[in-house]
Motif scaffolding. Structure first.
Motif, short mmCIF file in Angstrom:
data_model
loop_
_atom_site.label_atom_id
_atom_site.label_comp_id
_atom_site.label_asym_id
_atom_site.label_seq_id
_atom_site.Cartn_x
_atom_site.Cartn_y
_atom_site.Cartn_z
N GLY A 68 5.94 -3.12 4.08
CA GLY A 68 5.69 -3.00 2.65
C GLY A 68 4.82 -1.81 2.27
O GLY A 68 4.27 -1.77 1.17
N ILE A 69 4.70 -0.84 3.18
CA ILE A 69 3.83 0.32 2.95
C ILE A 69 4.69 1.57 2.71
O ILE A 69 5.60 1.86 3.48
N ILE A 70 4.37 2.31 1.65
CA ILE A 70 5.02 3.59 1.35
C ILE A 70 4.18 4.69 1.99
O ILE A 70 2.97 4.77 1.77
N ILE A 71 4.81 5.53 2.78
CA ILE A 71 4.13 6.70 3.34
C ILE A 71 4.96 7.92 2.98
O ILE A 71 6.12 8.03 3.36
N GLN A 72 4.38 8.81 2.21
CA GLN A 72 5.14 9.92 1.64
C GLN A 72 4.39 11.25 1.80
O GLN A 72 3.18 11.32 1.62
N GLY B 19 0.82 -1.21 0.00
CA GLY B 19 0.00 0.00 0.00
C GLY B 19 0.85 1.25 0.00
O GLY B 19 2.07 1.21 0.21
N ALA B 20 0.21 2.38 -0.26
CA ALA B 20 0.89 3.68 -0.24
C ALA B 20 -0.05 4.73 0.32
O ALA B 20 -1.24 4.75 -0.02
N VAL B 21 0.48 5.59 1.18
CA VAL B 21 -0.27 6.70 1.74
C VAL B 21 0.45 7.99 1.33
O VAL B 21 1.62 8.17 1.65
N LEU B 22 -0.26 8.85 0.60
CA LEU B 22 0.30 10.13 0.18
C LEU B 22 -0.40 11.23 0.99
O LEU B 22 -1.61 11.43 0.87
N ASN B 23 0.38 11.92 1.82
CA ASN B 23 -0.15 13.00 2.65
C ASN B 23 0.27 14.34 2.05
O ASN B 23 1.46 14.65 2.00
N VAL B 24 -0.71 15.09 1.58
CA VAL B 24 -0.42 16.36 0.89
C VAL B 24 -0.15 17.45 1.92
O VAL B 24 -1.03 17.81 2.71
N SER B 25 1.06 17.95 1.90
CA SER B 25 1.48 19.03 2.79
C SER B 25 1.57 20.32 1.97
O SER B 25 0.72 20.57 1.12
N SER B 26 2.59 21.11 2.19
CA SER B 26 2.79 22.35 1.45
C SER B 26 4.25 22.75 1.55
O SER B 26 4.90 22.48 2.56
N PHE C 57 4.35 13.75 11.17
CA PHE C 57 3.52 12.54 11.33
C PHE C 57 3.87 11.51 10.26
O PHE C 57 4.04 10.33 10.54
N SER C 58 4.00 11.97 9.04
CA SER C 58 4.29 11.06 7.92
C SER C 58 5.66 10.42 8.06
O SER C 58 5.83 9.23 7.79
N GLN C 59 6.66 11.21 8.49
CA GLN C 59 8.01 10.68 8.65
C GLN C 59 8.03 9.59 9.72
O GLN C 59 8.66 8.53 9.54
N GLY C 60 7.37 9.85 10.83
CA GLY C 60 7.33 8.85 11.89
C GLY C 60 6.58 7.60 11.47
O GLY C 60 7.01 6.47 11.75
N LEU C 61 5.47 7.80 10.76
CA LEU C 61 4.66 6.67 10.32
C LEU C 61 5.42 5.81 9.30
O LEU C 61 5.32 4.58 9.33
N GLN C 62 6.19 6.46 8.42
CA GLN C 62 6.96 5.68 7.45
C GLN C 62 8.01 4.82 8.15
O GLN C 62 8.22 3.67 7.79
N ASP D 130 10.47 9.49 1.75
CA ASP D 130 9.31 9.89 2.55
C ASP D 130 8.88 11.34 2.34
O ASP D 130 7.87 11.77 2.89
N GLN D 131 9.62 12.10 1.51
CA GLN D 131 9.21 13.47 1.21
C GLN D 131 9.53 13.80 -0.24
O GLN D 131 10.56 13.39 -0.76
N THR D 132 8.64 14.55 -0.88
CA THR D 132 8.92 15.05 -2.22
C THR D 132 8.20 16.37 -2.43
O THR D 132 7.10 16.58 -1.89
#
Length: 307
Positions: A222-226, A180-187, A210-215, A265-267
């Motif tokens: 096997g989960i991408i969190i970005q 799975g993959a979770v994409l969290n839209v920041s700014s 939150f995203s960095q810790g969760l990743q 984990d960030q882009t």
């Protein structure tokens, strides 16, 4: 060799290494297809469904459209039923995938049981936590925000709580399936001190941390969190500014950002915004915090809106 010479040599070596790392990063940003290749079936290998919050308009709708082109069925969640239905019809006609719509206002607390019921049993491969609001369309100092108490509540519910709750709903299934993959839209403004957008920027800093810790917690499952941190994107939140070198259309930004899905984990989601992010972070913080900068920035945004 004297101590002074050793210090200068070490300083020079560190500087060269720093620029070397930046150069490597730039090359990787310039060539995502080579550095972060995505097999044609990569999206559908994560699962059959994508869930997108704030999916009836702007960046959220663009994610729904783009992921449907990869063959994923999509669930779009937003508060406006009419916009949801319109977006669903457009996606279904264009790609032939299944589209589920869920009307839910993320500034409210009592919506998550209904969302959970609607998506129960779906093989969800991608979750896009995109929904978000500004406390004020016009940038202003915190105490100048109209209806501040209500806006604080709405921003925290929509920009912070919604992301955590949706992860809590969707992650267990991803963990069980091992993909799975979770994409969290920041700014992009979460990267720097941002007076006049203080509450909004702070909520987006939460998204990043939150995203960095969760990743770190779920990478081994096997989960991408970005975190995806754009700067200018033409949406209703930005008064549909005309796309230019820095401001992307929502469709162009999403198409670009998905190329970096395996980039860590960030882009920033694009070459232009990555370079802009580096420039912004190089500006001394005292400049960003100065009264002169705040006044000029406020006038600049107002002028952009008037145009």
């Amino acid at each position: 060799m004297t101590l002074t010479e050793i210090i200068f040599i070490l300083a020079g070596t560190c500087t060269v290494m720093l620029f070397g790392v930046k150069l490597i990063c730039l090359v990787m940003v310039l060539a995502p297809k080579i550095c972060y290749p995505l097999p044609e079936s990569f999206m559908t290998s994560l699962g059959k469904w994508a869930v997108i919050t704030g999916g009836s308009d702007g960046i959220g709708r663009a994610y729904a459209q783009e992921l449907s082109k990869y063959g994923m069925n999509v669930v779009i969640i937003s508060r406006n039923q009419e916009k949801l239905d319109r977006a669903a019809r457009t996606i279904e006609l264009a790609t032939g995938v299944q589209v589920k719509v869920i009307a839910a206002d993320f500034t409210k607390d009592n919506i998550y049981g209904h969302i959970m019921e609607c998506i129960e049993g779906l093989d969800i491969g991608i979750l896009v936590n995109n929904v978000g609001i500004l406390p004020s369309q016009i940038p202003c100092r915190l105490l100048e925000t109209a209806d501040l108490e209500e806006r604080m509540y709405d921003v925290i519910n929509c920009n912070v709580k919604a992301m955590v709750k949706m992860c809590n709903i969707v992650l267990p299934g991803m963990k069980e399936r091992g993909r799975g993959a979770v994409l969290n839209v920041s700014s992009g403004i979460a990267k720097i001190p941002c007076p006049l957008y203080t509450l909004y920027a702070a909520s987006k800093v939460f998204v990043e941390r939150f995203s960095q810790g969760l990743q770190a917690e779920y990478r081994s499952k096997g989960i991408i969190i970005q975190t995806v941190a754009p700067f200018g994107v033409s949406t209703s939140m930005t008064f549909h500014q005309k796309p230019d070198l820095v401001t992307f259309s929502a469709e162009d930004f999403v198409r670009s950002s998905l190329k970096y899905l395996r980039a860590g984990d960030q882009t920033y989601g694009s070459i232009t915004h990555t370079i802009l992010g580096w420039i912004m972070q190089a500006i001394p913080t005292w400049v960003l915090r100065s009264e002169a900068f705040q006044d000029n920035f406020e006038e600049y945004v107002k002028e952009r809106i008037r145009r």
